[in-house]
Design an enzyme around this catalytic site. Sequence first.
Site, PDB file in Angstrom:
ATOM      1  N   CYS A 155      16.838 -63.411 -43.280  1.00 39.83           N
ATOM      2  CA  CYS A 155      17.438 -63.596 -44.605  1.00 39.83           C
ATOM      3  C   CYS A 155      18.135 -64.955 -44.637  1.00 39.83           C
ATOM      4  CB  CYS A 155      18.455 -62.496 -44.897  1.00 39.83           C
ATOM      5  SG  CYS A 155      17.891 -60.812 -44.613  1.00 39.83           S
TER       6      CYS A 155
ATOM      7  N   CYS B 225      16.421 -68.462 -45.498  1.00 43.72           N
ATOM      8  CA  CYS B 225      16.328 -68.912 -46.897  1.00 43.72           C
ATOM      9  C   CYS B 225      17.679 -68.929 -47.594  1.00 43.72           C
ATOM     10  CB  CYS B 225      15.397 -68.002 -47.683  1.00 43.72           C
ATOM     11  SG  CYS B 225      13.677 -68.104 -47.171  1.00 43.72           S
TER      12      CYS B 225
ATOM     13  N   CYS C 256      11.952 -58.372 -50.643  1.00 40.15           N
ATOM     14  CA  CYS C 256      12.045 -59.664 -49.968  1.00 40.15           C
ATOM     15  C   CYS C 256      11.531 -59.537 -48.543  1.00 40.15           C
ATOM     16  CB  CYS C 256      13.512 -60.102 -49.961  1.00 40.15           C
ATOM     17  SG  CYS C 256      13.745 -61.864 -50.169  1.00 40.15           S
TER      18      CYS C 256
ATOM     19  N   CYS D 273      24.635 -34.774 -66.302  1.00 41.24           N
ATOM     20  CA  CYS D 273      25.680 -35.601 -65.676  1.00 41.24           C
ATOM     21  C   CYS D 273      26.894 -35.672 -66.590  1.00 41.24           C
ATOM     22  CB  CYS D 273      25.180 -37.020 -65.430  1.00 41.24           C
ATOM     23  SG  CYS D 273      23.565 -37.186 -64.669  1.00 41.24           S
TER      24      CYS D 273
ATOM     25  N   CYS E 124      29.688 -32.866 -66.776  1.00 38.18           N
ATOM     26  CA  CYS E 124      30.742 -32.876 -65.758  1.00 38.18           C
ATOM     27  C   CYS E 124      31.530 -34.188 -65.786  1.00 38.18           C
ATOM     28  CB  CYS E 124      30.155 -32.672 -64.365  1.00 38.18           C
ATOM     29  SG  CYS E 124      29.792 -30.947 -63.978  1.00 38.18           S
TER      30      CYS E 124
ATOM     31  N   ARG F 121      23.597 -40.139 -53.366  1.00 41.36           N
ATOM     32  CA  ARG F 121      24.661 -39.383 -54.039  1.00 41.36           C
ATOM     33  C   ARG F 121      24.123 -38.663 -55.285  1.00 41.36           C
ATOM     34  NH1 ARG F 121      27.052 -36.277 -55.267  1.00 41.36           N
ATOM     35  NH2 ARG F 121      29.265 -35.875 -55.655  1.00 41.36           N
TER      36      ARG F 121
ATOM     37  N   CYS G  74      23.899 -34.461 -56.262  1.00 44.12           N
ATOM     38  CA  CYS G  74      24.293 -33.792 -57.502  1.00 44.12           C
ATOM     39  C   CYS G  74      23.114 -32.999 -58.067  1.00 44.12           C
ATOM     40  CB  CYS G  74      24.773 -34.803 -58.543  1.00 44.12           C
ATOM     41  SG  CYS G  74      26.561 -34.869 -58.716  1.00 44.12           S
TER      42      CYS G  74
END
Lengths: 153, 256
Positions: free
Chosen positions: B71, B74, B109, B172, B175, B213, B217
């Site tokens: 990484c 570049c 990448c 979603c 809640c 995550r 749910c």
Amino acid sequence: MRAPAAFLALAFLPGPCQAAELVQYQIENGEIRASLTGQPGNPVRGRAIVAERQKGLCLLCHTGSFPEERFQGDLAPTLAGVGARMSEGQLRLRMVDGTKVNGQTIMPPYYRIDGLARVAPAFRGKTLLNAPEIEDVVAYLRTLRDDDAGQSK
Amino acid sequence: MWNELRSAGVIAALALCAGARAEDARRSGFDDMGPGTQAMQREDSSNPGMLSALEGESLWSAPAGPAQTSCASCHGEASASMKGVAARYPAFDTASQRPLDLAGRISQCRDQRQQAGPLPRESRELVALTTYVGLQSRGQPIAPPEDARLTPFRDAGKALYSQRMGQLNFSCAQCHDENAGGHLGAALIPQAHPTGYPLYRLEWQATGSLQRRLRNCMIGTRAEPFTYGGLEYIELELFLMQRAAGMAIETPAVRP
């Protein structure tokens, strides 16, 4: 849907719920008057279902007079006195499908399999509770007449 | 010129934030944690998410692929080149004509530039690199790009956020908008702002992504989770980042 193979497969799945064939019911004036089983439920079994987190799930949202159950939720009205506030038929409708009473409710439909999105395979085609369990819970809720119970905040 | 413009934009955004702060009812999950967990996040030496960031730091300069590029070959120093990047993701990827989240961009990448093959979703390496890049934006306000090509995807995310799902039939929004601050059993329902990802979740005993995550749910509502890397998660992230615009990046956060 009604192929024998599907029935066989579902018959061997573990879990509390029945597949495919739901008991027909009638909604009249905000109530389901008739027992889903034709019999009265058993309130002692009903209490166990309500208190058990993985089964009834009730106390995740409701509080109630369950001194042995810690960490009750506060997202829904207390169950204390609910048997005095509502008739048996009103309780039954709310258990079967609360969205019939209030389209925005967060209460899961305990006895409905249609109109649900992306249900996980393990739960597909199954109700949260079966008809005898619904009747047990209704019978238990009807015994909750005392408004003062369960106010432990 | 561009840098000047961008600086002006940041200052304007900050001014907007400051103006909004007085009435801003938004809360990071951090605000509702106990002091012990807050201290764990605050102190880099006790924040377990920093282990992932450190691993990412060494991966940043580790050569890979036939040309043995890293990484850093570049992008140079991540502290300079990656500053603020995580605050702007997901971004639109012209090549694939769809939005990419930060992890997706890193993996792309890795695959196309380094030619070292994509990194699997939620793999230790991808989480580590994403955490390291995310760390370079810590403290910066979330600043979703104004790119009209993202709009339909963000709108789709908003619709998903409000769609009931699973056997328990929750959305979603039910809640995390309507009942945020309430308790599901013992657990406080947070407002679900994606300020700290990848984050260390005590329940996981690991650092993980927003997609992990969201997956939790969905399983909780007894819904079939989307596939890792799926467009639905990125649409949801686009909406959530817009909803949290101006809130500070916390990566790597700690959550219960």
